[in-house]
Design an enzyme around this catalytic site. Structure first.
Site, PDB file in Angstrom:
ATOM      1  N   SER A   1       7.266  -4.131   9.348  1.00  0.00           N
ATOM      2  CA  SER A   1       8.711  -4.374   9.471  1.00  0.00           C
ATOM      3  C   SER A   1       9.458  -3.071   9.753  1.00  0.00           C
ATOM      4  CB  SER A   1       9.272  -5.113   8.259  1.00  0.00           C
ATOM      5  OG  SER A   1       9.004  -4.466   7.048  1.00  0.00           O
ATOM      6  N   GLY A   2       8.927  -1.966   9.288  1.00  0.00           N
ATOM      7  CA  GLY A   2       9.397  -0.657   9.733  1.00  0.00           C
ATOM      8  C   GLY A   2      10.845  -0.293   9.437  1.00  0.00           C
TER       9      GLY A   2
ATOM     10  N   ASP B   1       0.815  -1.216   0.000  1.00  0.00           N
ATOM     11  CA  ASP B   1       0.000   0.000   0.000  1.00  0.00           C
ATOM     12  C   ASP B   1       0.848   1.266   0.000  1.00  0.00           C
ATOM     13  OD1 ASP B   1       0.916  -0.653   2.582  1.00  0.00           O
ATOM     14  OD2 ASP B   1      -0.625   0.602   3.497  1.00  0.00           O
TER      15      ASP B   1
ATOM     16  N   GLY C   1       5.709  -5.044   4.650  1.00  0.00           N
ATOM     17  CA  GLY C   1       5.807  -4.518   3.297  1.00  0.00           C
ATOM     18  C   GLY C   1       7.208  -4.786   2.776  1.00  0.00           C
ATOM     19  N   ARG C   2       8.165  -3.944   3.256  1.00  0.00           N
ATOM     20  CA  ARG C   2       9.533  -4.051   2.751  1.00  0.00           C
ATOM     21  C   ARG C   2      10.167  -5.421   2.993  1.00  0.00           C
ATOM     22  NH1 ARG C   2      11.159   1.451   5.572  1.00  0.00           N
ATOM     23  NH2 ARG C   2       9.241   0.900   6.631  1.00  0.00           N
TER      24      ARG C   2
ATOM     25  N   SER D   1       2.539  -8.292   9.033  1.00  0.00           N
ATOM     26  CA  SER D   1       1.895  -7.498   7.980  1.00  0.00           C
ATOM     27  C   SER D   1       2.996  -6.640   7.370  1.00  0.00           C
ATOM     28  CB  SER D   1       0.775  -6.632   8.571  1.00  0.00           C
ATOM     29  OG  SER D   1       0.250  -5.782   7.567  1.00  0.00           O
TER      30      SER D   1
ATOM     31  N   LYS E   1      -2.005  -3.062  14.228  1.00  0.00           N
ATOM     32  CA  LYS E   1      -0.755  -3.242  13.465  1.00  0.00           C
ATOM     33  C   LYS E   1       0.283  -2.370  14.145  1.00  0.00           C
ATOM     34  CE  LYS E   1       1.405  -2.753   8.949  1.00  0.00           C
ATOM     35  NZ  LYS E   1       1.327  -3.261   7.577  1.00  0.00           N
TER      36      LYS E   1
ATOM     37  N   ARG F   1      11.092   4.636  -3.853  1.00  0.00           N
ATOM     38  CA  ARG F   1      11.780   3.324  -3.858  1.00  0.00           C
ATOM     39  C   ARG F   1      12.189   2.935  -5.281  1.00  0.00           C
ATOM     40  NH1 ARG F   1       8.148   0.756   0.961  1.00  0.00           N
ATOM     41  NH2 ARG F   1       8.896   2.260   2.475  1.00  0.00           N
TER      42      ARG F   1
ATOM     43  N   GLU G   1      -2.874   1.382  13.092  1.00  0.00           N
ATOM     44  CA  GLU G   1      -1.411   1.249  13.024  1.00  0.00           C
ATOM     45  C   GLU G   1      -0.698   2.435  13.682  1.00  0.00           C
ATOM     46  OE1 GLU G   1       0.140   0.875   9.041  1.00  0.00           O
ATOM     47  OE2 GLU G   1       2.195   0.620   9.736  1.00  0.00           O
TER      48      GLU G   1
HETATM   49  P1  13P Z   1       6.896  -2.076   6.268  1.00  0.00           P
HETATM   50  O1  13P Z   1       6.804  -3.508   6.666  1.00  0.00           O
HETATM   51  O2  13P Z   1       7.759  -1.839   5.082  1.00  0.00           O
HETATM   52  O3  13P Z   1       7.182  -1.182   7.422  1.00  0.00           O
HETATM   53  O4  13P Z   1       5.471  -1.685   5.723  1.00  0.00           O
HETATM   54  C1  13P Z   1       4.335  -1.848   6.458  1.00  0.00           C
HETATM   55  C2  13P Z   1       3.262  -1.089   5.836  1.00  0.00           C
HETATM   56  O5  13P Z   1       2.191  -1.054   6.348  1.00  0.00           O
HETATM   57  C3  13P Z   1       3.569  -0.395   4.557  1.00  0.00           C
HETATM   58  O6  13P Z   1       2.600   0.477   4.195  1.00  0.00           O
END
Ligand code: 13P
Length: 332
Positions: free
Chosen positions: A261-262, A24, A291-292, A289, A219, A33, A177
């Site tokens: 993952s942050g 997202d 992303g990266r 959940s 989240k 990116r 989140e």
């Molecule tokens: P990350 O895992 O990259 O922090 O992403 C989580 C997320 O919700 C991205 O929009």
């Protein structure tokens, strides 16, 4: 609000051994990116990349839901099948990021407040027609000198609670989140203190708005030292402090807890989740959940050779599988 629909959606999202894949990224984040890796920042390239993600064979073995962005939920494959339909056919739930990003918090401009409540009900109805059954709203908290301020935490928590309530009125599961950013020199103890304090504020506001907690997913970020802190936190320490924080500050009837993952190293984010599950039974469902941490390798492969969809998809599947194993404490 139909609590049965909400709890059924939650159950599907947190079904073992699965988690959620976040794709997202806003247009600006996605472009940033892409730019770093030399990928053209066009709508066509974003479509091509997201098509690769949603069509990855067997991703449904490890992923129960995809979080999409406004542009993505409205896009289709080159053959003309809407992305949300591709996901639905795989039995994957469609999520949608509905906040509209961050703006400076007036009383403390270093801090940010999340916006997007205006017109939210109309947008939720539109996304629901596109197949969305859950949504996401992110707040970003900075730890620093005198930060975060209580006023900023309360303002953000109030928005999260209003958003959650509006989602549930449309029978959409809200993912709330409250991300404590990894940037900075703070210690794991500071991160624990701020994360705990903010969770207390958040759940107070959710209760004030009468948000149905079993139909809500938290989240959250993990409890760990900032990325410029030396030494970095150990895996066992992150697992222990994160679980301590969640056990003490999250209601037991929460639908589920998932992690972002942050900006953690991909492998480390998997090890942390795995270590938490190795401590034994947990009081709530707990999964990923990311992303990266799932997408990074795929994006690098796409940048090098966009024609080689198979390699890019194999990398995505492999990383999703690792996360899946970690979500039941079986990653080695
Ligand atoms: P990350 O895992 O990259 O922090 O992403 C989580 C997320 O919700 C991205 O929009």
């Amino acid at each position: 609000m139909d609590t049965k629909i909400l709890t059924e959606t939650v159950s599907k999202l947190i079904a073992k051994p699965k988690g959620i894949l976040a794709i997202d990224e806003s247009i600006s984040t996605c472009d940033a990116r892409f730019e770093k890796l030399g990928i053209p920042t066009t709508i066509e390239k974003r479509q091509e990349y997201r098509e690769l993600l949603v069509t990855t064979p067997e991703i449904e073995k490890y992923v129960s839901g995809f979080i999409t962005f406004d542009e993505t939920i409205k896009q289709s494959t080159k053959n003309g099948t809407p992305f949300h339909q591709v996901l639905k056919e795989k039995g994957i739930l469609v999520g949608i990021k509905v906040d509209q990003g961050l703006k400076d918090f007036p009383d403390s401009p270093i801090e940010k407040m999340t916006i997007g409540l205006e017109g939210l009900t109309e947008r939720l109805k539109e996304y629901k027609n596109l197949g969305a059954s859950f949504a996401k709203w992110r707040e970003a908290i900075t730890i620093g000198d005198g930060l975060p301020t209580e006023a900023c935490l309360i303002t953000n928590a109030q928005s999260l609670a209003k958003y959650a309530k509006l989602c549930q009125e449309e029978n959409i599961v809200p993912m709330v989140e409250p991300e404590v950013l990894i940037d900075g020199k703070h210690s794991i103890e500071q991160c624990l203190e701020i994360t705990a304090y903010n969770l207390d504020i958040l759940f107070t506001e959710l209760k004030k708005e009468n948000v149905f907690i079993p139909g809500t997913i938290l989240k959250t970020s993990m409890v760990l030292a900032g990325k410029d802190h030396f030494p970095q936190s150990q895996v066992g320490e992150v697992a222990e402090q994160t679980l301590k924080c969640l056990k003490e500050h999250v209601p037991l009837d929460i639908g589920g807890i998932v992690f972002l993952s942050g900006g953690q190293d991909d492998e480390t984010s998997v090890l942390h989740l795995n270590a938490m599950h190795q401590t034994g039974e947990l009081p709530w469902p707990l999964t990923f959940s990311y992303g990266r941490a799932i997408q990074n390798d795929t994006l690098v492969s796409f940048a090098k050779n966009p024609e080689d969809v198979t390699t890019a998809q194999t990398l995505l599947l492999k990383n999703a599988e690792k996360c899946s194993l970690a979500s039941v404490g079986q990653y080695k």
